[in-house]
Write a protein that holds these residues in place. Structure first.
Motif, mmCIF file in Angstrom:
data_model
loop_
_atom_site.group_PDB
_atom_site.id
_atom_site.type_symbol
_atom_site.label_atom_id
_atom_site.label_comp_id
_atom_site.label_asym_id
_atom_site.label_seq_id
_atom_site.Cartn_x
_atom_site.Cartn_y
_atom_site.Cartn_z
ATOM 1 N N PRO A 58 23.055 -27.073 65.263
ATOM 2 C CA PRO A 58 22.538 -27.522 66.855
ATOM 3 C C PRO A 58 24.659 -26.439 66.729
ATOM 4 C CG PRO A 58 24.411 -28.881 64.386
ATOM 5 C CD PRO A 58 23.230 -27.768 63.659
ATOM 6 N N HIS A 59 23.859 -26.265 68.132
ATOM 7 C CA HIS A 59 24.529 -25.855 69.311
ATOM 8 C C HIS A 59 24.370 -25.489 70.462
ATOM 9 C CE1 HIS A 59 20.341 -23.931 69.590
ATOM 10 N NE2 HIS A 59 20.894 -23.448 70.778
ATOM 11 N N GLY A 60 25.275 -24.872 71.518
ATOM 12 C CA GLY A 60 25.255 -25.458 72.984
ATOM 13 C C GLY A 60 25.636 -24.149 73.719
ATOM 14 N N GLN A 61 24.990 -24.076 74.908
ATOM 15 C CA GLN A 61 25.838 -22.408 75.001
ATOM 16 C C GLN A 61 27.002 -22.900 75.957
ATOM 17 O OE1 GLN A 61 23.607 -19.315 76.838
ATOM 18 N NE2 GLN A 61 21.884 -20.763 76.410
ATOM 19 N N ALA A 62 27.630 -21.773 75.901
ATOM 20 C CA ALA A 62 29.824 -22.165 76.866
ATOM 21 C C ALA A 62 29.015 -22.291 78.515
ATOM 22 C CB ALA A 62 29.964 -20.724 76.615
ATOM 23 N N GLY A 63 29.975 -23.291 78.841
ATOM 24 C CA GLY A 63 29.715 -23.784 79.638
ATOM 25 C C GLY A 63 29.811 -24.889 80.281
ATOM 26 N N GLY A 64 29.058 -25.615 79.667
ATOM 27 C CA GLY A 64 28.420 -27.383 79.318
ATOM 28 C C GLY A 64 29.820 -27.969 78.911
ATOM 29 N N GLU A 65 29.887 -29.337 79.333
ATOM 30 C CA GLU A 65 30.654 -30.751 79.821
ATOM 31 C C GLU A 65 31.209 -30.365 77.867
ATOM 32 O OE1 GLU A 65 30.282 -34.315 81.257
ATOM 33 O OE2 GLU A 65 29.099 -32.851 83.272
ATOM 34 N N ASP A 66 30.178 -30.506 76.855
ATOM 35 C CA ASP A 66 30.647 -30.455 75.334
ATOM 36 C C ASP A 66 30.659 -29.711 74.527
ATOM 37 O OD1 ASP A 66 30.262 -33.240 76.230
ATOM 38 O OD2 ASP A 66 27.907 -32.952 75.718
ATOM 39 N N ASP A 67 31.157 -27.899 75.536
ATOM 40 C CA ASP A 67 31.511 -27.267 74.622
ATOM 41 C C ASP A 67 32.701 -27.151 73.708
ATOM 42 O OD1 ASP A 67 29.864 -25.697 76.488
ATOM 43 O OD2 ASP A 67 32.263 -24.790 77.586
ATOM 44 N N SER A 68 33.921 -28.127 73.774
ATOM 45 C CA SER A 68 34.834 -28.672 72.856
ATOM 46 C C SER A 68 33.687 -29.203 71.426
ATOM 47 C CB SER A 68 36.250 -29.278 73.376
ATOM 48 O OG SER A 68 35.153 -30.355 73.900
ATOM 49 N N ARG A 69 32.543 -30.078 71.823
ATOM 50 C CA ARG A 69 32.063 -30.450 70.762
ATOM 51 C C ARG A 69 31.081 -29.693 69.751
ATOM 52 N NH1 ARG A 69 29.125 -35.660 73.125
ATOM 53 N NH2 ARG A 69 28.805 -35.738 70.961
ATOM 54 N N GLN A 70 30.539 -28.093 70.198
ATOM 55 C CA GLN A 70 29.483 -27.641 69.813
ATOM 56 C C GLN A 70 30.403 -26.622 68.515
ATOM 57 O OE1 GLN A 70 26.894 -28.179 70.696
ATOM 58 N NE2 GLN A 70 26.966 -28.742 72.347
#
Length: 146
Positions: A58-70
């Motif tokens: 589970p991951h995400g790219q920085a700049g999204g609304e959910d950065d703190s949850r990644q």
């Protein structure tokens, strides 16, 4: 603070990085993955979804609304919007901001060995830093060399 230098000679980043990320997540930690190049960040994003046939990270790219949850965040700079205490520098570029984390993983290949050696030497004199150098043996397994 621990800095692990990973010299990629046989196993590519695409195999080494997911293994480390998975171990960090299994221990309850979070990881920030840093690469300057946007295309490279996109490749890592795809890698973390597809590196295993029966799993994903589970991951995400920085700049999204959910950065703190990644649990794992891929970014262009060493700003841990996800609260990570582990950082992986995956483009062969050392950044002193990595010293603000509990543990840094510095991946480099032959093209970046000169810069890695300079970073290794530069960290030798700094107080509170434990350096480890990992190389791959003929079977592709990691061995601590220093």
């Amino acid at each position: 603070m621990q800095v692990d230098f990973y010299h990629l000679t046989q196993v590519p980043l695409e195999r080494a990085l997911p293994q480390i990320a998975q171990k960090i997540l299994e221990s309850g930690g979070r990881l920030l993955i840093v690469a300057n190049d946007e295309t490279r960040r996109g490749q890592i994003d795809q890698l973390l979804w597809t590196y295993s046939a029966d799993s994903f990270l589970p991951h995400g790219q920085a700049g999204g609304e959910d950065d703190s949850r990644q649990p794992v965040l891929i970014a262009g700079s060493p700003d841990a919007a996800n609260g990570a205490r582990h950082i992986a520098l995956v483009d062969g570029v050392w950044r002193d901001e990595a010293l603000d984390f509990d543990r840094a993983f510095h991946f480099f290949d032959e093209e970046r060995i000169r810069e890695a050696r300079a970073a290794w030497k530069g960290l030798a004199e700094r107080e509170g830093i434990e350096r480890r150098y990992w190389k791959q043996n003929d079977a592709g397994r990691w061995e601590q060399a220093a």
